[in-house]
Scaffold this active site. Structure first.
Site, mmCIF file in Angstrom:
data_model
loop_
_atom_site.group_PDB
_atom_site.id
_atom_site.type_symbol
_atom_site.label_atom_id
_atom_site.label_comp_id
_atom_site.label_asym_id
_atom_site.label_seq_id
_atom_site.Cartn_x
_atom_site.Cartn_y
_atom_site.Cartn_z
ATOM 1 N N GLU A 159 -7.228 4.785 7.234
ATOM 2 C CA GLU A 159 -6.935 6.235 7.211
ATOM 3 C C GLU A 159 -8.238 7.111 6.413
ATOM 4 O OE1 GLU A 159 -3.173 5.601 5.307
ATOM 5 O OE2 GLU A 159 -2.380 5.126 7.080
ATOM 6 N N HIS B 147 -9.879 1.508 4.363
ATOM 7 C CA HIS B 147 -8.516 1.631 4.979
ATOM 8 C C HIS B 147 -9.064 2.432 6.280
ATOM 9 C CE1 HIS B 147 -4.599 2.811 6.259
ATOM 10 N NE2 HIS B 147 -4.310 1.630 5.572
ATOM 11 N N GLU C 192 -6.250 -4.907 10.162
ATOM 12 C CA GLU C 192 -5.210 -3.904 10.148
ATOM 13 C C GLU C 192 -5.331 -2.961 11.699
ATOM 14 O OE1 GLU C 192 -2.830 -2.519 6.527
ATOM 15 O OE2 GLU C 192 -4.680 -1.196 6.699
ATOM 16 N N SER D 3 2.743 -2.133 10.268
ATOM 17 C CA SER D 3 4.060 -2.082 10.438
ATOM 18 C C SER D 3 4.594 -3.582 10.294
ATOM 19 C CB SER D 3 4.487 -2.051 12.070
ATOM 20 O OG SER D 3 3.958 -0.630 12.436
ATOM 21 N N GLY E 50 2.063 2.298 10.644
ATOM 22 C CA GLY E 50 2.985 3.303 10.753
ATOM 23 C C GLY E 50 3.637 3.663 11.912
ATOM 24 N N ASN F 272 0.944 -1.102 -0.141
ATOM 25 C CA ASN F 272 -0.027 0.029 0.135
ATOM 26 C C ASN F 272 0.827 1.107 0.130
ATOM 27 O OD1 ASN F 272 -1.861 2.189 0.426
ATOM 28 N ND2 ASN F 272 -2.317 1.552 2.603
ATOM 29 N N LYS G 155 0.080 4.332 -0.492
ATOM 30 C CA LYS G 155 -0.598 5.440 0.137
ATOM 31 C C LYS G 155 -0.137 6.613 -0.600
ATOM 32 C CE LYS G 155 -0.194 3.319 4.736
ATOM 33 N NZ LYS G 155 -0.398 3.523 6.097
HETATM 34 P P1 PGA Z 1 2.553 0.167 7.774
HETATM 35 O O1 PGA Z 1 0.974 0.499 6.773
HETATM 36 O O2 PGA Z 1 2.764 -1.086 6.963
HETATM 37 O O3 PGA Z 1 3.026 1.549 7.256
HETATM 38 O O4 PGA Z 1 2.058 0.056 9.105
HETATM 39 C C1 PGA Z 1 0.002 -0.394 6.411
HETATM 40 C C2 PGA Z 1 -1.353 0.141 5.922
HETATM 41 O O5 PGA Z 1 -1.816 1.217 6.440
HETATM 42 O O6 PGA Z 1 -1.777 -0.627 5.123
#
Ligand code: PGA
Length: 266
Positions: free
Chosen positions: A102, A100, A185, A231, A191, A12, A14
């Site tokens: 976010e 997601h 997630e 992560s 993150g 991803n 982003k």
């Molecule tokens: P990350 O993000 O691996 O940077 O924690 C995962 C995601 O938001 O899909």
């Protein structure tokens, strides 16, 4: 009866990756993925809308899939700034992240909206990757199962109610495994560098599979792939993927590093 579920590693990106970075990324990625075998995980990249064509051009030559990161629930109409499922399939994009955290957090996407988008995506012949997950506050107040259950149930119930039947043969567009992918997630792990432990993730994955069984049926529960995200990186991916109910990863930060992500995919 258990079903062999092929692992899926989904990057991803982003809101990262400028056009000029895409070709060099794939050059490094393809060099690092040379030892990939037929049993290696499937690989997918979720790119921003404006980068989809360039990503597709590179990914296709390597046999990798490309996803959008969002789409609108309506077929077309007065929704300035939005992109429809048909616009994505016009490009040859068959996958899309939906819900997601976010999007839920910064763009106020509700369970109901994610459910409607999932129905639209599946009806359009796409395979959405539907994301669910609890916040730290919710985990600390013992709401993990309730929150994840509610988010997933909203989607599965809407899909059933829309008349997209639960049996493998009948589920449009044909293959149940590929009609829907789920990504667990935990928001507190995204993150932050603070991944869920393999045991913490497995516990929620097993629960989500039970929800699939209850809301749809056991055949679906056995087939659907449930990815872990938050992560995930080179040092924890093996132990996460060794869990019986973890069928792959949704990888943010580490998917921007071609050599690391390639190593995770082998
Ligand atoms: P990350 O993000 O691996 O940077 O924690 C995962 C995601 O938001 O899909």
């Amino acid at each position: 009866m258990s079903h062999e579920r092929r692992k899926l590693l989904a990057g991803n990106w982003k809101m990262n990756m400028r056009l000029a970075e895409i070709e060099p990324f794939f050059q490094k990625f393809s060099a690092a993925i040379q030892q990939k075998s037929s049993t290696s995980p499937e690989i997918l990249f979720a790119a921003p809308f404006t980068q989809l064509s360039a990503t597709l051009a590179m990914a296709r030559t390597l046999g990798l899939a490309v996803a959008a990161q969002n789409m609108h629930e309506a077929a077309s109409g007065a929704y300035t700034g939005e992109v429809s499922a048909a616009m994505l399939t016009d490009l040859g994009v068959r996958n899309c992240l939906l819900g997601h955290s976010e999007r839920r957090q910064y763009f106020a996407e509700t369970d109901a909206a994610v459910a409607r988008k999932s129905v639209t995506a599946i009806k359009s012949g796409m395979t959405p990757i539907v994301c669910v997950g609890e916040t730290l506050e919710q985990r600390q107040s013992n709401q993990t199962f309730e929150v994840n259950g509610k988010q997933l149930e909203a989607v599965l119930t809407a899909v059933k109610t829309a008349g997209l039947p639960a049996s493998r043969d009948a589920w449009y567009p044909g293959d149940l495994t590929d009609s829907l992918v789920i990504a667990y997630e935990p928001v507190w792990a995204i993150g932050t560098g603070l991944s869920a432990t393999a045991e913490q993730a497995q516990e929620v994955h097993a629960f989500l599979r039970r929800v699939c069984s209850e809301v749809v049926d056991s055949a679906f529960a056995n087939r659907v792939r449930i990815l872990y995200g938050g992560s995930a990186n080179l040092s924890n991916v093996k132990s996460l993927l060794a869990q019986p109910d973890i069928d792959g990863g949704l990888v943010g930060g580490a998917s921007l590093k071609p050599a690391d992500f390639a190593a995770m995919c082998l």
